[in-house]
Design an enzyme around this catalytic site. Sequence first.
Site, PDB file in Angstrom:
ATOM      1  N   TYR A 141      44.083 -55.750  -2.926  1.00  0.00           N
ATOM      2  CA  TYR A 141      43.744 -55.695  -1.507  1.00  0.00           C
ATOM      3  C   TYR A 141      42.225 -55.732  -1.389  1.00  0.00           C
ATOM      4  O   TYR A 141      41.547 -54.726  -1.602  1.00  0.00           O
ATOM      5  CB  TYR A 141      44.313 -54.400  -0.924  1.00  0.00           C
ATOM      6  CG  TYR A 141      44.215 -54.237   0.577  1.00  0.00           C
ATOM      7  CD1 TYR A 141      45.187 -54.758   1.415  1.00  0.00           C
ATOM      8  CD2 TYR A 141      43.172 -53.505   1.140  1.00  0.00           C
ATOM      9  CE1 TYR A 141      45.126 -54.558   2.793  1.00  0.00           C
ATOM     10  CE2 TYR A 141      43.099 -53.303   2.511  1.00  0.00           C
ATOM     11  CZ  TYR A 141      44.081 -53.835   3.330  1.00  0.00           C
ATOM     12  OH  TYR A 141      44.019 -53.636   4.694  1.00  0.00           O
ATOM     13  N   SER A 150      33.699 -48.532   5.735  1.00  0.00           N
ATOM     14  CA  SER A 150      34.360 -48.002   6.932  1.00  0.00           C
ATOM     15  C   SER A 150      34.247 -48.956   8.116  1.00  0.00           C
ATOM     16  O   SER A 150      35.177 -49.071   8.919  1.00  0.00           O
ATOM     17  CB  SER A 150      33.752 -46.640   7.305  1.00  0.00           C
ATOM     18  OG  SER A 150      33.952 -45.701   6.267  1.00  0.00           O
ATOM     19  N   ARG A 316      46.338 -14.384 -18.077  1.00  0.00           N
ATOM     20  CA  ARG A 316      45.001 -13.930 -18.453  1.00  0.00           C
ATOM     21  C   ARG A 316      44.811 -12.461 -18.080  1.00  0.00           C
ATOM     22  O   ARG A 316      45.162 -12.033 -16.972  1.00  0.00           O
ATOM     23  CB  ARG A 316      43.951 -14.774 -17.741  1.00  0.00           C
ATOM     24  CG  ARG A 316      42.518 -14.424 -18.067  1.00  0.00           C
ATOM     25  CD  ARG A 316      42.143 -14.827 -19.470  1.00  0.00           C
ATOM     26  NE  ARG A 316      40.699 -14.841 -19.656  1.00  0.00           N
ATOM     27  CZ  ARG A 316      40.117 -15.016 -20.836  1.00  0.00           C
ATOM     28  NH1 ARG A 316      40.843 -15.182 -21.923  1.00  0.00           N
ATOM     29  NH2 ARG A 316      38.801 -15.030 -20.929  1.00  0.00           N
ATOM     30  N   ARG A 339      41.297 -15.621  -3.054  1.00  0.00           N
ATOM     31  CA  ARG A 339      40.843 -17.002  -3.264  1.00  0.00           C
ATOM     32  C   ARG A 339      42.000 -17.945  -3.575  1.00  0.00           C
ATOM     33  O   ARG A 339      41.961 -19.122  -3.215  1.00  0.00           O
ATOM     34  CB  ARG A 339      39.834 -17.046  -4.414  1.00  0.00           C
ATOM     35  CG  ARG A 339      38.543 -16.289  -4.134  1.00  0.00           C
ATOM     36  CD  ARG A 339      37.747 -16.072  -5.409  1.00  0.00           C
ATOM     37  NE  ARG A 339      37.305 -17.328  -6.017  1.00  0.00           N
ATOM     38  CZ  ARG A 339      36.846 -17.422  -7.260  1.00  0.00           C
ATOM     39  NH1 ARG A 339      36.802 -16.355  -8.042  1.00  0.00           N
ATOM     40  NH2 ARG A 339      36.453 -18.601  -7.731  1.00  0.00           N
ATOM     41  N   GLY A 407      35.874 -20.027 -17.526  1.00  0.00           N
ATOM     42  CA  GLY A 407      35.345 -21.071 -18.398  1.00  0.00           C
ATOM     43  C   GLY A 407      36.429 -22.005 -18.893  1.00  0.00           C
ATOM     44  O   GLY A 407      36.188 -23.196 -19.113  1.00  0.00           O
ATOM     45  N   GLU A 430      40.883 -45.381   2.369  1.00  0.00           N
ATOM     46  CA  GLU A 430      41.709 -45.417   3.589  1.00  0.00           C
ATOM     47  C   GLU A 430      41.022 -44.713   4.754  1.00  0.00           C
ATOM     48  O   GLU A 430      41.684 -44.134   5.607  1.00  0.00           O
ATOM     49  CB  GLU A 430      43.094 -44.812   3.325  1.00  0.00           C
ATOM     50  CG  GLU A 430      44.003 -45.703   2.522  1.00  0.00           C
ATOM     51  CD  GLU A 430      44.175 -47.086   3.146  1.00  0.00           C
ATOM     52  OE1 GLU A 430      44.505 -47.174   4.327  1.00  0.00           O
ATOM     53  OE2 GLU A 430      43.963 -48.079   2.430  1.00  0.00           O
ATOM     54  N   ASP A 432      36.806 -43.081   5.487  1.00  0.00           N
ATOM     55  CA  ASP A 432      35.940 -41.937   5.191  1.00  0.00           C
ATOM     56  C   ASP A 432      36.301 -40.784   6.113  1.00  0.00           C
ATOM     57  O   ASP A 432      36.515 -40.958   7.319  1.00  0.00           O
ATOM     58  CB  ASP A 432      34.477 -42.331   5.394  1.00  0.00           C
ATOM     59  CG  ASP A 432      33.543 -41.164   5.192  1.00  0.00           C
ATOM     60  OD1 ASP A 432      33.187 -40.888   4.036  1.00  0.00           O
ATOM     61  OD2 ASP A 432      33.184 -40.521   6.205  1.00  0.00           O
TER      62      ASP A 432
END
Length: 651
Positions: A141, A150, A316, A339, A407, A430, A432
Amino acid sequence: MAVDHAAAEVDHLAAERAAARFDVEAMKIAWAGSRHAVDVADRMARLVASDPVFRKDNRTMLSRKDLFKDTLRKAAHAWKRIVELRLTEEEASLLRQYVDQPGYVDLHWGMFVPAIKGQGTEEQQKKWLPLAYKFQIIGCYAQTELGHGSNVQGLETTATFDPMTDEFVIHSPTLTSSKWWPGGLGKASTHAVVYARLITEGKDYGIHGFIVQLRSLEDHSPLPGVTLGDIGGKFGSGAYNSMDNGVLRFDHVRIPRDQMLMRLSQVTREGKYVQSDVPKQLLYGTMVYVRQSIVADASKALSRAVCIAVRYSAIRKQFGSQDGGPETQVLNYRTQQSRLFPLLASAYAFRFVGDWLNWLYTDVTQKLEVKDYSTLQEAHACTAGLKAVTTSATADAIEECRKLCGGHGYLNSSGLPELFAVYVPACTYEGDNVVLLLQVARILMKTVSQLTSGKQPVGTMAYMGKVQHLMQSKCAVKTAEDWLNPAFIQEAFEARALRMAVNCAQNIGQASNQEEGFYERSPDLLEAAVAHIQLIIVTKFIEKVHQDIPGHGVKEQLQNLCNVYALYTLHKHLGDFLATGSLTPKQGALANEQLGKLYAQVRPNAVALVDASSSQDSDLTGNLQEFTITMVVVLGESSTPSSEWIKYRVK
């Protein structure tokens, strides 16, 4: 010692799963949409995982050349298996998804074929689609150029009609008109749908699509006048480097007139430009479908990242040891929960809003068939906005999951660096995300301007019809528990979104020039657009949990996740709610208090919730093979994991 330690960790995750307060199998169905969807996905995932050709464990260690060869080998083998097993379209699509390696086939099936279906006449479809379906041609495409992405209307490639030969002459007049980025173009594609400025009888009729052969079907060499190649390495190891993104230039390349995609318009033998009686609005159906797919992909990528981070956090252990006892699971720390759990909730939220977008695609398509365009503007706004909000949030969330793994998350063997590098382009392709949100903002401003005329907004903008109430309403929350009432949540988000939109409209109205006012207020307009889209996500999640959802404890867990998503979003954007007067500072504090209580309810179910949302993408229900908490099966990483990872093995 290593074996004994591994066995202990197996027991530990088993205990996490045993603590779940809901039916995990029923949750899988709620996530996937049906028992059939779960079974087909599980079958295709097992097919891929059990086939050594589809191995992923060495992907980040391959050179670019070897990685591309590996991609070609997997694509060919996938096609062979699809044919041998006579897989359905649904099964074939899932098999390609689980191969999980970007390649030219993605653009062939995802862009080239749909472009011909959507913009080609019946005759063109009969000619080209059988060739594409059998891979007798490979398509890409070619729209984006070096100078314009854009701004599609700014594309410079030209297609000039020559009535003497009944041909179009495709040409790249400037350096910046070079096609740049099309996946599959660099090495694989034989054909492309090329977007160029149609010029006939000396007049420029704007951007149209043309089917152009690029390479010989005999020896795959570029055809005369065609210059093309690969644009080089991209961000990350492995990742999107398996895709041959390319550059393409034309030097007066001639194609037959009937290779212009002519469903919506055509050029006659005499060179006359003629609009067909097929409405241009039909293109919106394809747009809605593509953006629905992107939102669905966001939930999949996010669920995979969260799966890695939750399982790692459950295994952990750090700190908290007293008198030589075991240390504390990282997942038990409230900072980790605050979080991580909102990201888990977001994965479910994006999944369900993606399901709704799938329904919207069907609804829009049916309306277009009877020339009902009443919902097109609203459909464009919510699909553009949802693509922008979900992809940006997912890219940020994958990076946050990497940090949540400490880490170890920085290792390729964690799966997270490659997942991030593969996913982050979704924020640009597709459309921005900033450009898309500004399109949403324009539609919001238009809707606000029409409120005074009595025109009632529809669909996801219907809440704006309550302008008089929402501009004056006061949030009724008095206790933390009040925030569990979906009506209070809904009205708070509606008031925030409407007031931000109205405020922007009033400020633009004070400008001497409306367009300049829009430009000056564009940062505020972006925030108003985000508020509107977040309202849609919250609303669709609330609607989901109000449905009849079978399975012990499933509805309760979804309600908890819905509240986590809504209250975390409220907490994160508290400034908007306070600035618009939608909440008081006390109510904001109560929302945060309730959020902490919700985290405690999610905690014992966290591992089971990621099992349900990532069962096919990750552990294949845990029965096929042993894998590390770094998700060797998710992204098939290092066959020689670090000693730390060897400790964290689970069944």
